[in-house]
Design a protein around this motif. Structure first.
Motif, PDB file in Angstrom:
ATOM      1  N   TYR A  76       0.836  -1.200   0.000  1.00  0.00           N
ATOM      2  CA  TYR A  76       0.000   0.000   0.000  1.00  0.00           C
ATOM      3  C   TYR A  76       0.872   1.252   0.000  1.00  0.00           C
ATOM      4  N   LEU A  77       1.933   1.227   0.795  1.00  0.00           N
ATOM      5  CA  LEU A  77       2.863   2.358   0.800  1.00  0.00           C
ATOM      6  C   LEU A  77       3.480   2.544  -0.585  1.00  0.00           C
ATOM      7  N   HIS A  78       3.842   1.438  -1.223  1.00  0.00           N
ATOM      8  CA  HIS A  78       4.428   1.506  -2.562  1.00  0.00           C
ATOM      9  C   HIS A  78       3.476   2.212  -3.528  1.00  0.00           C
ATOM     10  N   ARG A  79       2.179   1.861  -3.470  1.00  0.00           N
ATOM     11  CA  ARG A  79       1.195   2.472  -4.379  1.00  0.00           C
ATOM     12  C   ARG A  79       1.045   3.963  -4.108  1.00  0.00           C
ATOM     13  N   ILE A  80       0.969   4.327  -2.809  1.00  0.00           N
ATOM     14  CA  ILE A  80       0.835   5.742  -2.450  1.00  0.00           C
ATOM     15  C   ILE A  80       2.045   6.537  -2.935  1.00  0.00           C
ATOM     16  N   PHE A  81       3.225   6.004  -2.666  1.00  0.00           N
ATOM     17  CA  PHE A  81       4.458   6.708  -3.015  1.00  0.00           C
ATOM     18  C   PHE A  81       4.552   6.919  -4.530  1.00  0.00           C
ATOM     19  N   LYS A  82       4.297   5.864  -5.282  1.00  0.00           N
ATOM     20  CA  LYS A  82       4.409   5.971  -6.743  1.00  0.00           C
ATOM     21  C   LYS A  82       3.368   6.930  -7.309  1.00  0.00           C
TER      22      LYS A  82
END
Length: 289
Positions: free
Chosen positions: A205-211
């Motif tokens: 989820y963090l990966h999606r937010i960051f990207k």
């Protein structure tokens, strides 16, 4: 939606599910599923999401989905499905309403498949009032049904916009925390799971937010930070090339050299040799305060 369309209910009901595994299906109607009590799972596009009391899901048309209710967790729901119908008997059209309300326009023209909201205190009232009038439907309450549909859609659109603003503010804080940590700790090993623990999120989820917010992955950003720091150290210090890898958190000088060449097209030694020619030519990564 054509010019003179307006929502018309095609299916609506209260239902207490004790145990149920619906087949995957789709329909052109928009569906609102509201949990009155208990909880359930909605599988939608191979993703499972959980709905609890006073939460509801807004599923756009032609999106594959199914309802799952476990035997030990019964669920009472209120469902309303509606389609866009051309009918001159309505006193207005959805296009006219969207012209006057930007949040409604954004909701009805969104590219997403669904969204989930927590009832702020009005949605259940709008839904239950709408269902009651639909049950009593006749020529005398047509206007009342139209008004209830408008109230429902405007309230959902407003709640959706407020949630998106809250999520946006929350995501900004999350990204700020992650960037600060990267810029202060790039000389250590940094893993996505460590960053996720920092902000109490699942790594994916963090990966999606960051990207989504940074237009670059976490690993790409971390590499960028390290390579820019390495460029600075190569051109402005006398630190041996073999030691710079350690200064920027990379385990081996060989891997550092390979990565640096991919990033700059030069080996670290070549970059240092030509150092003064590079100063001022590259856009330096702004330090994060």
């Amino acid at each position: 939606m054509k010019e003179n369309t307006f929502p018309e209910a095609v299916y609506y009901y209260f239902k207490e599910w004790q145990e149920y595994n619906m087949e995957i299906h789709k329909h052109k109607a928009i569906e609102i599923m509201y949990v009155i009590k208990g909880k359930c799972t909605i599988e939608i596009n191979n993703t499972k999401v959980e709905l609890r009391k006073q939460q509801y899901i807004f599923i756009y048309g032609n999106v594959p989905h199914r309802l799952i209710v476990e035997k030990k967790n019964p669920c009472r729901m209120l469902n309303v499905e509606f389609e866009w119908k051309e009918n001159m008997k309505h006193f207005t059209s959805i296009h006219n309403l969207m012209h006057h309300d930007q949040s409604l326009k954004e909701m009805l023209t969104a590219s997403e498949d669904y969204f989930i909201l927590k009832d702020s205190g009005h949605i259940y009232g709008h839904l239950s009032s709408l269902v009651l009038e639909l049950d009593l439907q006749n020529s005398d309450n047509r206007l009342q049904i139209d008004i209830l549909f408008i109230q429902l859609l405007l309230s959902v659109a407003k709640s959706r916009k407020e949630q998106m603003q809250q999520i946006g503010q929350s995501n900004e804080w999350i990204i700020h925390q992650v960037l600060t940590y990267i810029h202060e700790n790039y000389d250590y090993e940094i893993r996505t799971c460590d960053l996720a623990n920092l902000v109490h999120l699942h790594p994916s989820y963090l990966h999606r937010i960051f990207k989504k917010m940074m237009k670059i992955t976490i690993n790409e950003y971390l590499t960028k930070v390290r390579m820019e720091k390495a460029k600075m150290l190569l051109t402005k210090t006398d630190i041996p090339v073999t030691e710079i890898a350690n200064y920027v958190g990379i385990n081996t000088s060989q891997y550092f050299s390979n990565l640096f060449k991919i990033y700059t097209t030069f080996t670290p030694s070549q970059y240092r040799k030509e150092g003064q020619n590079f100063i001022g030519e590259d856009n330096k990564l702004e330090s994060h305060g």
